[in-house]
Design a protein around this motif. Structure first.
Motif, PDB file in Angstrom:
ATOM      1  N   GLN A   1      -1.056   3.347  -2.747  1.00 56.64           N
ATOM      2  CA  GLN A   1      -1.212   2.987  -1.336  1.00 56.64           C
ATOM      3  C   GLN A   1      -2.171   1.817  -1.243  1.00 56.64           C
ATOM      4  O   GLN A   1      -3.263   1.845  -1.798  1.00 56.64           O
ATOM      5  CB  GLN A   1      -1.737   4.176  -0.531  1.00 56.64           C
ATOM      6  N   LYS A   2      -1.767   0.796  -0.548  1.00 55.12           N
ATOM      7  CA  LYS A   2      -2.570  -0.421  -0.434  1.00 55.12           C
ATOM      8  C   LYS A   2      -2.825  -0.743   1.029  1.00 55.12           C
ATOM      9  O   LYS A   2      -2.074  -0.325   1.913  1.00 55.12           O
ATOM     10  CB  LYS A   2      -1.862  -1.591  -1.119  1.00 55.12           C
ATOM     11  N   THR A   3      -3.884  -1.467   1.240  1.00 56.12           N
ATOM     12  CA  THR A   3      -4.186  -1.977   2.575  1.00 56.12           C
ATOM     13  C   THR A   3      -4.548  -3.446   2.446  1.00 56.12           C
ATOM     14  O   THR A   3      -5.216  -3.851   1.494  1.00 56.12           O
ATOM     15  CB  THR A   3      -5.347  -1.204   3.234  1.00 56.12           C
ATOM     16  N   GLU A   4      -4.076  -4.230   3.352  1.00 57.38           N
ATOM     17  CA  GLU A   4      -4.358  -5.669   3.323  1.00 57.38           C
ATOM     18  C   GLU A   4      -5.259  -5.990   4.509  1.00 57.38           C
ATOM     19  O   GLU A   4      -4.886  -5.770   5.662  1.00 57.38           O
ATOM     20  CB  GLU A   4      -3.065  -6.473   3.378  1.00 57.38           C
ATOM     21  N   GLN A   5      -6.438  -6.499   4.194  1.00 54.58           N
ATOM     22  CA  GLN A   5      -7.441  -6.750   5.214  1.00 54.58           C
ATOM     23  C   GLN A   5      -8.095  -8.110   4.985  1.00 54.58           C
ATOM     24  O   GLN A   5      -8.185  -8.580   3.849  1.00 54.58           O
ATOM     25  CB  GLN A   5      -8.530  -5.664   5.200  1.00 54.58           C
ATOM     26  N   PRO A   6      -8.576  -8.741   6.051  1.00 54.63           N
ATOM     27  CA  PRO A   6      -9.344  -9.981   5.863  1.00 54.63           C
ATOM     28  C   PRO A   6     -10.743  -9.666   5.341  1.00 54.63           C
ATOM     29  O   PRO A   6     -11.270  -8.568   5.536  1.00 54.63           O
ATOM     30  CB  PRO A   6      -9.409 -10.564   7.281  1.00 54.63           C
ATOM     31  N   GLY A   7     -11.332 -10.619   4.673  1.00 56.21           N
ATOM     32  CA  GLY A   7     -12.679 -10.451   4.134  1.00 56.21           C
ATOM     33  C   GLY A   7     -13.468 -11.744   4.291  1.00 56.21           C
ATOM     34  O   GLY A   7     -12.919 -12.790   4.643  1.00 56.21           O
ATOM     35  N   ARG A   8     -14.739 -11.639   4.005  1.00 60.97           N
ATOM     36  CA  ARG A   8     -15.612 -12.825   4.076  1.00 60.97           C
ATOM     37  C   ARG A   8     -16.499 -12.844   2.841  1.00 60.97           C
ATOM     38  O   ARG A   8     -16.915 -11.799   2.342  1.00 60.97           O
ATOM     39  CB  ARG A   8     -16.465 -12.802   5.352  1.00 60.97           C
ATOM     40  N   ILE A   9     -16.782 -14.022   2.367  1.00 61.83           N
ATOM     41  CA  ILE A   9     -17.614 -14.208   1.180  1.00 61.83           C
ATOM     42  C   ILE A   9     -19.028 -14.582   1.605  1.00 61.83           C
ATOM     43  O   ILE A   9     -19.216 -15.436   2.468  1.00 61.83           O
ATOM     44  CB  ILE A   9     -17.008 -15.285   0.261  1.00 61.83           C
ATOM     45  N   GLU A  10     -20.000 -13.909   1.003  1.00 66.61           N
ATOM     46  CA  GLU A  10     -21.402 -14.203   1.266  1.00 66.61           C
ATOM     47  C   GLU A  10     -22.132 -14.372  -0.059  1.00 66.61           C
ATOM     48  O   GLU A  10     -21.662 -13.907  -1.106  1.00 66.61           O
ATOM     49  CB  GLU A  10     -22.058 -13.072   2.076  1.00 66.61           C
ATOM     50  N   ALA A  11     -23.269 -15.045  -0.010  1.00 68.70           N
ATOM     51  CA  ALA A  11     -24.082 -15.204  -1.211  1.00 68.70           C
ATOM     52  C   ALA A  11     -24.588 -13.840  -1.674  1.00 68.70           C
ATOM     53  O   ALA A  11     -24.804 -12.932  -0.861  1.00 68.70           O
ATOM     54  CB  ALA A  11     -25.262 -16.132  -0.936  1.00 68.70           C
ATOM     55  N   PHE A  12     -24.786 -13.700  -2.968  1.00 69.54           N
ATOM     56  CA  PHE A  12     -25.293 -12.429  -3.487  1.00 69.54           C
ATOM     57  C   PHE A  12     -26.727 -12.205  -3.022  1.00 69.54           C
ATOM     58  O   PHE A  12     -27.110 -11.093  -2.670  1.00 69.54           O
ATOM     59  CB  PHE A  12     -25.227 -12.419  -5.018  1.00 69.54           C
ATOM     60  N   LEU A  13     -27.531 -13.257  -3.011  1.00 66.41           N
ATOM     61  CA  LEU A  13     -28.893 -13.201  -2.493  1.00 66.41           C
ATOM     62  C   LEU A  13     -29.073 -14.342  -1.500  1.00 66.41           C
ATOM     63  O   LEU A  13     -28.593 -15.449  -1.741  1.00 66.41           O
ATOM     64  CB  LEU A  13     -29.934 -13.330  -3.613  1.00 66.41           C
ATOM     65  N   SER A  14     -29.766 -14.074  -0.411  1.00 66.73           N
ATOM     66  CA  SER A  14     -30.055 -15.106   0.582  1.00 66.73           C
ATOM     67  C   SER A  14     -31.460 -14.875   1.107  1.00 66.73           C
ATOM     68  O   SER A  14     -31.780 -13.778   1.576  1.00 66.73           O
ATOM     69  CB  SER A  14     -29.044 -15.062   1.726  1.00 66.73           C
ATOM     70  N   ALA A  15     -32.310 -15.908   0.999  1.00 66.46           N
ATOM     71  CA  ALA A  15     -33.711 -15.772   1.391  1.00 66.46           C
ATOM     72  C   ALA A  15     -34.089 -16.848   2.397  1.00 66.46           C
ATOM     73  O   ALA A  15     -34.255 -18.012   2.023  1.00 66.46           O
ATOM     74  CB  ALA A  15     -34.619 -15.850   0.166  1.00 66.46           C
ATOM     75  N   PRO A  16     -34.230 -16.486   3.688  1.00 65.01           N
ATOM     76  CA  PRO A  16     -34.795 -17.434   4.653  1.00 65.01           C
ATOM     77  C   PRO A  16     -36.313 -17.489   4.457  1.00 65.01           C
ATOM     78  O   PRO A  16     -36.976 -16.451   4.405  1.00 65.01           O
ATOM     79  CB  PRO A  16     -34.421 -16.833   6.008  1.00 65.01           C
ATOM     80  N   LEU A  17     -36.862 -18.677   4.322  1.00 66.84           N
ATOM     81  CA  LEU A  17     -38.282 -18.839   4.011  1.00 66.84           C
ATOM     82  C   LEU A  17     -39.050 -19.255   5.264  1.00 66.84           C
ATOM     83  O   LEU A  17     -38.699 -20.235   5.921  1.00 66.84           O
ATOM     84  CB  LEU A  17     -38.463 -19.891   2.915  1.00 66.84           C
ATOM     85  N   TYR A  18     -40.097 -18.483   5.577  1.00 63.73           N
ATOM     86  CA  TYR A  18     -40.962 -18.749   6.723  1.00 63.73           C
ATOM     87  C   TYR A  18     -42.370 -19.075   6.228  1.00 63.73           C
ATOM     88  O   TYR A  18     -42.740 -18.766   5.094  1.00 63.73           O
ATOM     89  CB  TYR A  18     -41.033 -17.536   7.646  1.00 63.73           C
ATOM     90  N   SER A  19     -43.149 -19.644   7.120  1.00 68.39           N
ATOM     91  CA  SER A  19     -44.551 -19.898   6.817  1.00 68.39           C
ATOM     92  C   SER A  19     -45.363 -18.652   7.139  1.00 68.39           C
ATOM     93  O   SER A  19     -45.261 -18.094   8.227  1.00 68.39           O
ATOM     94  CB  SER A  19     -45.076 -21.081   7.638  1.00 68.39           C
TER      95      SER A  19
END
Length: 448
Positions: free
Chosen positions: A49-67
């Protein structure tokens, strides 16, 4: 003559009409013919049984840098698209080299706090040395007092001996005086010596008490000096903690790469005033992502979520990379469904050494949510659903149709798995099943 002709024509027309009526009647065999049906027997085979769905790619790590501290931006050393190097660690996880500097912030007041804390540490260390010296002095005084006690006790023992000696001498002289063997003057001198020895013994006892008091005073001085030293050590520890905190705050003035990655956003330029988060600064100064491995997120509908397991296989297509397909494996799921859309967040980790996948790309994922070997399978068109209960029509050996309630398992667009309700040799109506009803007699046209 004319009458005979008319009679002949009438007879001929009657024969023609009868013949026409006879030809319009169906043959007896066609009236008795049964409806024909196409049947299949359940097949034991593998089904996925299969399902076909949309997906999105994201970075494995993401770091927003603040002061972390407020100040003015002194320099920005990177821009978007630059690759940066993060900190390095040894085998036991100790940092051996820091991450690459990205942004330098000027905050003189923070640096001044570090200098003040360093001065406090130096002062506390001097106080600690002074306290240790005070302990040495009080211990020396205590040792001197202890020596005086020993000397006083020795003097007391000597005085006791003198008292005993002169007491004996006085007793002897007194006995001689009674027999007039000595004069009264000798007796008085012996008594005076005895009284002097007794006074010396009393003085020695007083010296012992005085020395004991000095020992107690010395012990109290040592205890006080030790307490003072402990207090100074505590102040030193506080000063060192403040110094470390100030050093950390100074370290925050340089934003460094948290890991090896790529700068994907920059919102700051030199000279800009920045603030600590949750005050005026809402946007990160920089964003660094790590994309040597990327995450692919897929939302699986509730109806199929229970079947998704780690290790499930998928075929992935990226519209931005036409003509290629990629294999993926379910790495992890959220287990709990999203309350907003009743879907299960499912995640794939995709190797991306060649940087082919980029965060933000869309994907089309065909996920095998479940697979069974040796399943009993029938065509999906053979299944009827009445009041939510699935069933199918089975033709018996006598040609009569019987309805069988069945329990379904996995489904594909063309086939379904039957868990119970059918036997492997049942003749199941495979097409247009809704056109027939239970108890109807039919003829099997073909079997598959």
């Amino acid at each position: 003559m004319l009458r005979s002709i008319i009679i002949s024509l009438s007879a001929a027309w009657l024969v023609f009409e009868c013949a026409g009526q006879a030809s319009a009647q169906p043959p007896a065999s066609s009236v008795a013919e049964l409806p024909k049906v196409n049947t299949v027997t359940p097949v034991k085979k593998g089904i996925a049984q299969k399902t076909e769905q949309p997906g999105r790619i994201e970075a494995f790590l993401s770091a927003p840098l603040y002061s972390k501290s407020s100040g003015y931006v002194q320099s920005v050393k990177v821009d978007i698209g630059d690759r940066v190097t993060g900190p390095k660690y040894d085998a036991i996880g100790t940092e051996t080299s820091p991450g690459q500097p990205l942004v330098v912030i000027s905050a003189p007041e923070v640096e001044e706090q570090l200098r003040q804390s360093e001065a406090k540490v130096l002062q506390a260390k001097a106080d600690a040395r002074q306290a240790e010296a005070a302990i040495l002095v009080t211990r020396a005084v205590l040792r001197s007092a202890t020596t005086q006690v020993d000397l006083a006790r020795a003097n007391t023992q000597k005085a006791d001996a003198d008292v005993k000696r002169w007491q004996s001498e006085y007793d002897r002289v007194t006995a001689l005086a009674q027999s007039n063997a000595v004069t009264a003057k000798v007796t008085d001198e012996a008594e005076q010596q005895l009284r002097s020895a007794e006074a010396g013994r009393a003085a020695a006892s007083a010296m012992i008490r005085s020395a004991d008091a000095k020992v107690a005073e010395g012990e109290a001085g040592v205890a006080k000096a030790q307490a003072d030293a402990e207090a100074v050590k505590a102040r030193l520890a506080v000063a060192e903690a403040e110094q470390r905190q100030a050093a950390v705050m100074v370290g925050y003035l340089t934003l460094r790469a948290p890991f090896d990655g790529i700068v994907t956003s920059r919102t700051v330029d030199p000279g800009r005033l920045v603030h600590a988060p949750n005050t005026h600064q809402n946007m990160p100064l920089l964003t660094v992502v790590q994309a040597t491995t990327v995450r692919l997120f897929v939302e699986v509908p509730e109806s199929e979520s229970i079947l998704v397991e780690n290790g499930g296989k998928a075929t992935i297509k990226i519209p931005a990379i036409p003509g290629e397909t990629f294999a993926g494996t379910v790495t992890r799921t959220a287990w709990s469904l999203e309350s907003s859309n009743r879907t299960l967040k499912t995640e794939f980790d995709l190797p991306n050494e060649h940087q082919k996948f980029r965060p933000g790309m869309f994907a089309q994922v065909e996920l095998t949510v479940a697979e069974r070997k040796d399943a009993i399978v029938i065509p999906r068109a053979a299944v009827l659903t009445t009041a939510g209960t699935p069933s199918c029509l089975v033709v018996g050996t006598d040609g009569l149709i019987a309805r069988r309630e069945i329990q379904l398992g996995l489904r594909t667009p063309l086939e379904v798995q039957v868990i119970s309700g059918l036997k492997i040799d049942d003749q199941v109506i495979a097409s247009n099943a809704s056109a027939f009803k239970e108890g109807q007699r039919v003829a099997i046209a073909s079997k598959n």
